[in-house]
Every structure is written in C-alpha cells, then in structure tokens.
Write a protein that holds these residues in place. Sequence first.
Motif, PDB file in Angstrom:
ATOM      1  N   TYR A  26      44.814  44.835  40.375  1.00 32.62           N
ATOM      2  CA  TYR A  26      44.413  43.444  40.551  1.00 32.62           C
ATOM      3  C   TYR A  26      45.279  42.537  39.704  1.00 32.62           C
ATOM      4  O   TYR A  26      45.887  42.942  38.712  1.00 32.62           O
ATOM      5  CB  TYR A  26      42.935  43.253  40.172  1.00 32.62           C
ATOM      6  N   THR A  27      45.340  41.277  40.119  1.00 28.59           N
ATOM      7  CA  THR A  27      45.975  40.212  39.353  1.00 28.59           C
ATOM      8  C   THR A  27      44.968  39.076  39.252  1.00 28.59           C
ATOM      9  O   THR A  27      44.507  38.574  40.280  1.00 28.59           O
ATOM     10  CB  THR A  27      47.258  39.710  40.033  1.00 28.59           C
ATOM     11  N   ALA A  28      44.617  38.692  38.019  1.00 33.03           N
ATOM     12  CA  ALA A  28      43.595  37.669  37.817  1.00 33.03           C
ATOM     13  C   ALA A  28      44.180  36.479  37.062  1.00 33.03           C
ATOM     14  O   ALA A  28      44.997  36.643  36.156  1.00 33.03           O
ATOM     15  CB  ALA A  28      42.416  38.249  37.042  1.00 33.03           C
ATOM     16  N   PHE A  29      43.731  35.296  37.461  1.00 35.62           N
ATOM     17  CA  PHE A  29      44.105  34.053  36.785  1.00 35.62           C
ATOM     18  C   PHE A  29      42.804  33.366  36.379  1.00 35.62           C
ATOM     19  O   PHE A  29      42.028  32.947  37.241  1.00 35.62           O
ATOM     20  CB  PHE A  29      44.935  33.158  37.703  1.00 35.62           C
ATOM     21  N   THR A  30      42.562  33.280  35.083  1.00 29.45           N
ATOM     22  CA  THR A  30      41.284  32.772  34.592  1.00 29.45           C
ATOM     23  C   THR A  30      41.515  31.710  33.534  1.00 29.45           C
ATOM     24  O   THR A  30      42.551  31.687  32.865  1.00 29.45           O
ATOM     25  CB  THR A  30      40.441  33.914  34.000  1.00 29.45           C
ATOM     26  N   THR A  31      40.511  30.842  33.362  1.00 30.26           N
ATOM     27  CA  THR A  31      40.639  29.720  32.439  1.00 30.26           C
ATOM     28  C   THR A  31      39.733  29.826  31.226  1.00 30.26           C
ATOM     29  O   THR A  31      39.722  28.925  30.395  1.00 30.26           O
ATOM     30  CB  THR A  31      40.340  28.400  33.166  1.00 30.26           C
ATOM     31  N   GLY A  32      38.950  30.902  31.135  1.00 31.46           N
ATOM     32  CA  GLY A  32      38.148  31.106  29.936  1.00 31.46           C
ATOM     33  C   GLY A  32      36.703  30.712  30.046  1.00 31.46           C
ATOM     34  O   GLY A  32      35.928  30.996  29.133  1.00 31.46           O
ATOM     35  N   GLY A  33      36.286  30.085  31.129  1.00 33.86           N
ATOM     36  CA  GLY A  33      34.899  29.691  31.275  1.00 33.86           C
ATOM     37  C   GLY A  33      34.067  30.796  31.896  1.00 33.86           C
ATOM     38  O   GLY A  33      34.267  31.166  33.050  1.00 33.86           O
ATOM     39  N   ALA A  34      33.108  31.378  31.147  1.00 29.71           N
ATOM     40  CA  ALA A  34      32.324  32.517  31.624  1.00 29.71           C
ATOM     41  C   ALA A  34      31.414  32.147  32.792  1.00 29.71           C
ATOM     42  O   ALA A  34      31.059  32.998  33.603  1.00 29.71           O
ATOM     43  CB  ALA A  34      31.500  33.096  30.482  1.00 29.71           C
ATOM     44  N   ALA A  35      31.012  30.869  32.878  1.00 28.40           N
ATOM     45  CA  ALA A  35      30.122  30.448  33.958  1.00 28.40           C
ATOM     46  C   ALA A  35      30.894  29.788  35.098  1.00 28.40           C
ATOM     47  O   ALA A  35      30.298  29.254  36.035  1.00 28.40           O
ATOM     48  CB  ALA A  35      29.062  29.493  33.430  1.00 28.40           C
ATOM     49  N   ARG A  36      32.220  29.820  35.023  1.00 28.31           N
ATOM     50  CA  ARG A  36      33.043  29.213  36.074  1.00 28.31           C
ATOM     51  C   ARG A  36      33.022  30.090  37.327  1.00 28.31           C
ATOM     52  O   ARG A  36      32.908  31.311  37.236  1.00 28.31           O
ATOM     53  CB  ARG A  36      34.477  29.064  35.558  1.00 28.31           C
ATOM     54  N   PRO A  37      33.157  29.504  38.531  1.00 26.56           N
ATOM     55  CA  PRO A  37      33.235  30.345  39.736  1.00 26.56           C
ATOM     56  C   PRO A  37      34.392  31.329  39.652  1.00 26.56           C
ATOM     57  O   PRO A  37      35.446  31.025  39.085  1.00 26.56           O
ATOM     58  CB  PRO A  37      33.455  29.320  40.857  1.00 26.56           C
TER      59      PRO A  37
END
Length: 284
Positions: A66-77
């Motif tokens: 997998y390749t994931a792009f995340t912004t750090g918000g645990a409750a983010r979609p």
Amino acid sequence: LLAVALYAAAPHHATGPQAPSISLPPPDAVTHHSITLDGRNIAYTARTGLIVLRDPDNKPLATMFYTAFTTGGAARPVTFFYNGGPGSATIWLRMGSFAPMRVDVSNGGMTPPAPYRLVENRYSLLDETDLVFVDMPASGYGRIWPGADAKKVFGTDNDVQMFAQFVESYLTRFGRWNSPHFLYGESYGTPRTAMLAAALERDGVSVNGAVLQSAILNEGLASPQIYGGGDTTDWQYVFDLPSEAAGAWYYHMVPGAPRSLAAYMAEVEHFAMTRYRQALLEGD
C-alpha cells in the motif's frame, strides 16, 4: 521503496522440504511533504509498506502493498483506493489520478515518450480525505507467501476476504477505527466495493460511503467487443444513458436542463426506458 523492493527480490531459504519461510516485511518507508490545494497548504506524510494477510489458522497467505498519504488527523476521513482487473496494481488511481504527485501527461492527446516527470497534482483528493492506495495480492510489491496456497488468495470471495483483512489491519495498526471510512473502486473494483462493503459491515466496520468509477456491476450487460461472448442487447445503452446525462448536466453541457438534478434524472430515465429503448429495438 528500496527496502520493499529488496524484500520482494530477496531469495527465500527453506527450513525444510515442505516448510518455506520468509522474514518479516521490512519497516515502512516514510517521508514528509507538503502541497498547496485550493490555496491551502497541506502538510502530509507519505508511507509505503506491506501488510501480511493470514488464513483462519493464522498462517501467512500473502502480503499486500500500500501507499498512504495522511495528514495526521485521527478522526479525518480515510479512503481506500484500488483499481480493478482483477489483477491490477493501483498505479492508475495513484500516479494517474488522485495522489499528491502524479505523472505529467498530455490533456486529450498522446503523451510524448520518456523521460516522464512527476508534478504536483492539483486534482488530488488529499484536501478532503486521507488516501490509502491498495494493491491486490501478487500485484505491485505484494507477494503470495512462499508455500502458501494461491487458491486461498485468488477468486471472488477470497479477494474480498483479503481486502477486508487489509482494511481492518490498517485501521488497527494506525488507530483509524474512529475515522469515517470510504471505499473507492475502479472497474472490477466496483463489484469488489459492493462485496467489500458488505463484508466489512459484517465484521463491524462502518462504511460511510463508496465511489464507483467505471462501474461494471452486471457483466452480463457488458459489450461483447470488450469482454467477448455472444450477442449483446441494447440494455447496456439504456442503463448507461442516465450516467452520461448526469455528467453532462454537472458540467453545464445540457441546454435548458432543469435546475434540479433529480428532476432531470427522472426525465432522462423515462426517456431511456421508453422512446430511446424502443428506437434501439427498431434500429440497426
């Protein structure tokens, strides 16, 4: 990526005639970046890695990349993306469509030959949701586990079980159970999404929404020019017309269309099922 590539290419030494073994997957590759979308600067983490899938006896079956792009918000979609095939890695939705970086291609024409280049993707969905691009087992850097029975991995039901296990493992590893969860499937990924949503719900994983791109939920209505087989009927065109009309309405390409999409769809669906269907039956 280098660590994952070395893992995929490394020789696997058997511990016995019937007992092949493999080391644990390497650590995830993690980098940090930022992108400006709609005038807003978004800092994000890019992560690539492998998740091990197991059978009911907890024996390894395969790895999914997998390749994931995340912004750090645990409750983010968080949205899980996958291309179809079946058998395709998810490079098209990632590098061709929605990741923060994409391959620069020509608009509506032939893309010149190599060298190609990466550009910031102003069409990325990262401003709305974290993105997890998933390669089905044995595609991308994923592999069937040495000694495992591939028949337990491939096939419609097994495919859904593998993806459900991946989603649940990802949510657990990164603490995303309280995030809104979305599924985004393309082509064969659309029937996979329908089945996967049901499988996840049975396992207690809420699904907040799904996106079906290039949907093919009834292959019996598919064109034989694409999928082979015998004569087709006109129903595929009848059922496709409302989708085409909705797209045209959205892009303001329909002169005099009602302001309400629902009202326009009622008009189009009535036309498709009556005059249009009859004209197709009578025509050549």
